[in-house]
Design a protein around this motif. Structure first.
Motif, mmCIF file in Angstrom:
data_model
loop_
_atom_site.group_PDB
_atom_site.id
_atom_site.type_symbol
_atom_site.label_atom_id
_atom_site.label_comp_id
_atom_site.label_asym_id
_atom_site.label_seq_id
_atom_site.Cartn_x
_atom_site.Cartn_y
_atom_site.Cartn_z
ATOM 1 N N GLU A 19 4.982 11.940 -0.355
ATOM 2 C CA GLU A 19 5.033 10.973 0.737
ATOM 3 C C GLU A 19 3.736 10.168 0.799
ATOM 4 O O GLU A 19 3.752 8.936 0.922
ATOM 5 N N LYS A 20 2.603 10.852 0.685
ATOM 6 C CA LYS A 20 1.318 10.161 0.727
ATOM 7 C C LYS A 20 1.172 9.210 -0.450
ATOM 8 O O LYS A 20 0.690 8.088 -0.308
ATOM 9 N N ARG A 21 1.598 9.680 -1.633
ATOM 10 C CA ARG A 21 1.492 8.832 -2.818
ATOM 11 C C ARG A 21 2.398 7.613 -2.697
ATOM 12 O O ARG A 21 1.997 6.489 -3.013
ATOM 13 N N ALA A 22 3.614 7.821 -2.203
ATOM 14 C CA ALA A 22 4.545 6.700 -2.037
ATOM 15 C C ALA A 22 4.013 5.714 -1.006
ATOM 16 O O ALA A 22 4.142 4.492 -1.182
ATOM 17 N N GLU A 23 3.425 6.239 0.045
ATOM 18 C CA GLU A 23 2.857 5.363 1.076
ATOM 19 C C GLU A 23 1.732 4.515 0.497
ATOM 20 O O GLU A 23 1.655 3.310 0.749
#
Length: 89
Positions: free
Chosen positions: A62-66
């Motif tokens: 999620e953090k990487r996609a964000e």
């Protein structure tokens, strides 16, 4: 080797396994007492469960996609700005 010897070998192996497990089970409380007295208790955190590992992986994704989404939006804004300034000239 005759069938009788094969059977005997198998059952001796099973007996040894059960004896080992029994000795371990009997000595476990004694080992815990000695560890407490000596102060050599292992301070291990429990291993994360499969669900906890998956949740941690999802948070990382999620953090990487964000981060990637923010970069894509910033890049798009820059391209739009460059397109607008090019038309204005």
């Amino acid at each position: 080797m005759s069938k009788h010897f094969e059977d005997a070998k198998y059952y001796l192996g099973r007996a040894a396994e059960h004896a080992k497990a029994g000795v371990k089970e009997e000595l476990e409380p004694l080992q815990e007492r000695v560890s407490k007295l000596v102060g050599d208790e292992p301070e291990e955190e429990p291993e994360p469960s499969r669900l906890e590992k998956l949740q941690a992986d999802l948070k990382d994704l999620e953090k990487r996609a964000e981060g990637e989404a923010r970069e894509a939006v910033e890049s798009a804004r820059e391209r739009v700005e460059a397109y607008r300034t090019r038309d204005a000239e």
